[in-house]
Design a protein around this motif. Structure first.
Motif, mmCIF file in Angstrom:
data_model
loop_
_atom_site.group_PDB
_atom_site.id
_atom_site.type_symbol
_atom_site.label_atom_id
_atom_site.label_comp_id
_atom_site.label_asym_id
_atom_site.label_seq_id
_atom_site.Cartn_x
_atom_site.Cartn_y
_atom_site.Cartn_z
ATOM 1 N N ALA A 161 2.598 -17.107 10.536
ATOM 2 C CA ALA A 161 2.158 -15.847 9.926
ATOM 3 C C ALA A 161 0.648 -15.844 9.744
ATOM 4 N N ARG A 162 0.091 -17.019 9.377
ATOM 5 C CA ARG A 162 -1.341 -17.067 9.181
ATOM 6 C C ARG A 162 -2.096 -16.976 10.504
ATOM 7 N N PRO A 184 -4.481 -10.414 11.734
ATOM 8 C CA PRO A 184 -3.915 -9.304 10.954
ATOM 9 C C PRO A 184 -4.015 -7.931 11.613
ATOM 10 N N ILE A 189 -3.092 -12.183 2.193
ATOM 11 C CA ILE A 189 -2.282 -13.004 1.291
ATOM 12 C C ILE A 189 -2.249 -14.478 1.736
ATOM 13 N N TRP A 190 -2.336 -14.749 3.050
ATOM 14 C CA TRP A 190 -2.091 -16.111 3.543
ATOM 15 C C TRP A 190 -3.081 -17.153 3.053
ATOM 16 N N ALA A 223 -0.635 -2.031 2.774
ATOM 17 C CA ALA A 223 0.227 -3.041 3.396
ATOM 18 C C ALA A 223 -0.584 -3.907 4.353
ATOM 19 N N SER A 224 -1.471 -3.282 5.137
ATOM 20 C CA SER A 224 -2.284 -4.043 6.086
ATOM 21 C C SER A 224 -3.163 -5.043 5.354
ATOM 22 N N LEU A 258 -0.991 -6.510 13.537
ATOM 23 C CA LEU A 258 0.195 -5.965 12.879
ATOM 24 C C LEU A 258 -0.011 -4.549 12.365
ATOM 25 N N ALA A 261 -2.757 -9.004 -3.053
ATOM 26 C CA ALA A 261 -2.692 -10.203 -2.213
ATOM 27 C C ALA A 261 -2.932 -11.452 -3.054
ATOM 28 N N PHE A 312 2.555 -1.338 10.917
ATOM 29 C CA PHE A 312 2.517 -0.655 9.624
ATOM 30 C C PHE A 312 2.306 0.846 9.798
ATOM 31 N N PHE A 357 -0.962 -7.841 3.689
ATOM 32 C CA PHE A 357 -0.378 -8.769 4.654
ATOM 33 C C PHE A 357 -1.443 -9.640 5.311
#
Lengths: 269, 274
Positions: free
Chosen positions: B118-119, B123, B150-151, B143-144, B126, B90, B130, B147
């Motif tokens: 997205a932010r 999280p 990263i923001w 992935a979780s 989602l 990330a 995944f 994702f």
């Protein structure tokens, strides 16, 4: 500001808005194309238009809206409780160095405990229900508000404090008349950060509990159904929209209340 | 606060400071110990038993394995690997994308609304997606984490790059600095304080998402799994021990990041710790 600058600023803003809209359309089209072309299985990524239609459909679904209402209620209660705890505590810690030192180790240890890890313990203690969600939200939100309050108090103009002291005001009066107003923008920024965290926790708690009503419950149940990705993503669209609206609303309130505050710098945790 | 806490006679005050810092936690733990012993509640075991239980569970193994037990190898190491790998991915992704987006006003304006949305998505919402895409297991968990985490880095990096002094860009243009040199000499240093603010947020998010993704029904290992496992067995001692362990782990990771930050940013930000 001269009229020319205002005009230039407005033109700049209009251009950004236009570009932003283009960006949204491109992203939307890309998701749609990926979903339709079959490069990604539609069970993984349904076309964006279908997700959007479903999200709009959910807006007319009373059961779903009640769930969203329940989530928001837990969110608001937890956030309010956290503020009621953290702001007075922050004022105390920020104005009495001895208190700050005494609680430091305790706080340094409690803060990094990831709040979702409390879910099993709290649900054993309180049972699965909205109390559990509220308790989790409160725990997670106390930290950003607390730290921003302490940090904001540290930024109080010493001259203002000295002046008030010279006029014979007591500690509490100095705190309320000089400390609190100067800390207020920081506290507001802390509340805004906490509001985002609160939404994460409210949804996470509901997803793990898996029953009751709420946005998280809807997402969790859709995730378990076959071909439920469309519903999950529609729920995600709602969650994102809620987060966005909350953030925009709080930012607007901050701007209105504290127009003099520089770029709000509190980074929370 | 710190200015008041370190007057000239700081050395003489040291015993008092230490007493204050350690006194309250010690008293708190002692009170808990006494109260828990007196009440004998199943829900609140005494701290001594929690620590003892955790020690036997994880750290009483053979010396050649750094005293880790089988349970520690099964539960702690995978989680540690996931949170570190997820956070690293990330951070790297966020910094690279943030540098790419922040350098152009047009690109930034194009992406801004999508990024803001997205932010704003919590999280965990989602994670069920995944689960469908990757199935349960490490890829889904990574992935979780990526994702979710990263923001803050991405947005902070982009904003940091945008806030760069235009004069320095003009100088760089005058001396015909190459793009690679510009990134290393101009953009990164300018954005570094904000990058680290983003990294701190990302780190706590990574930890939260690591635990969250392991709490989901169907996972087979990790700290989160041992937590749900203990919960279903109503083994409160393990639940508490895991909590203490996670607190210590979070503190450790955060201190490590702060140490790196202090090294990277030098003295001028030392007073700015949050």
């Amino acid at each position: 500001m001269s009229p020319a600058t205002v005009r230039r600023k407005r033109a700049g803003r209009a251009r950004s808005a236009l570009l932003g809209a283009v960006g949204v359309l491109v992203a939307f089209a890309a998701c749609e194309a990926l979903g339709r072309s079959g490069t990604v299985r539609s069970a993984f990524l349904p076309p964006a238009s279908e997700v959007l239609v479903r999200a709009v459909e959910l807006g007319g679904d009373t059961a779903f809206l009640n769930g969203v209402g329940a989530t928001l209620q837990a969110w608001a209660t937890g956030l309010a409780l956290a503020c009621a705890l953290a702001i007075p505590l922050g004022l105390l810690l920020g104005s009495v160095p001895a208190a700050a030192q005494a609680t430091r180790v305790l706080i340094e240890f409690l803060r990094p405990v990831p709040s979702v890890a409390l879910i099993p313990l709290v649900s054993l203690l309180l049972g699965a229900g909205s109390e559990t969600t509220v308790a989790l939200v409160t725990y997670a939100c106390v930290w950003p508000v607390l730290f921003n309050t302490v940090y904001g108090l540290g930024e109080t103009d010493p001259l203002a404090k000295d002046t008030l002291r010279a006029f014979g005001f007591g500690r509490l009066a100095v705190l309320l008349m000089a400390g609190l107003p100067s800390a207020a923008p920081f506290i507001a920024a802390g509340v805004r950060i906490a509001a985002g965290t609160a939404l994460i926790l409210a949804v996470a708690g509901e997803i793990l509990a898996g029953f009751g009503e709420g946005l998280g419950t809807f997402i969790a149940q859709a995730g378990m159904a076959t071909d439920g990705t469309r519903d999950v993503l529609a729920g995600v669209v709602w969650a994102g929209a809620l987060g966005l609206v909350i953030n925009l609303a709080l930012t607007a309130v901050e701007r209105r209340l504290f127009p003099w505050a520089p770029e709000h710098r509190g980074s929370g945790t | 606060m710190t200015a008041q806490a370190t007057p000239p006679g700081a050395a003489q005050r040291l015993p008092r400071t230490l007493a204050l810092r350690l006194g309250v936690p010690v008293v708190a733990v002692a009170l808990w110990q006494l109260a828990a012993r007196a009440r004998g509640s199943v829900f609140f075991p005494t701290p001594a038993r929690i620590v003892d239980h955790g020690y036997h569970l994880w750290f009483s193994g053979p010396a050649e394995r750094a005293f880790l037990t089988d349970a520690a190898v099964r539960d702690l190491l995978p989680s540690l690997g996931r949170v570190l790998a997820g956070f690293a991915l990330a951070a790297a992704g966020g910094i690279v994308l943030g540098l790419a987006l922040g350098r152009s006003r047009t690109v930034y304006a194009l992406c801004d609304p999508v990024l803001q949305f997205a932010r704003a998505v919590p999280p965990p919402a989602l994670v069920p997606v995944f689960v469908v895409v990757f199935d349960l297991g490490t890829p889904m968990q990574l992935a979780s984490i990526v994702f979710g985490a990263i923001w803050p880095v991405l947005i902070n990096t982009a904003e940091g790059v945008r806030g760069i002094d235009p004069l320095r860009l003009d100088v760089a243009a005058t001396v015909r600095m190459r793009p690679a040199a510009r990134i290393v000499l101009l953009y990164l240093p300018a954005a570094l304080p904000r990058i680290f603010a983003g990294l701190r947020l990302s780190l706590s998010l990574s930890l939260i998402l690591m635990v969250f993704s392991e709490l989901l029904p169907g996972t087979a290992d990790g700290i989160g799994f041992s937590l749900t496992d203990a919960q279903t067995r109503s083994d409160l001692l393990t639940v508490w021990a895991v909590m203490v362990l996670l607190g210590a782990l979070g503190h450790l990771l955060n201190s490590a990041l702060l140490a790196v930050e202090r090294l990277a940013l030098g003295r001028h930000r030392a007073a700015h710790r949050t």
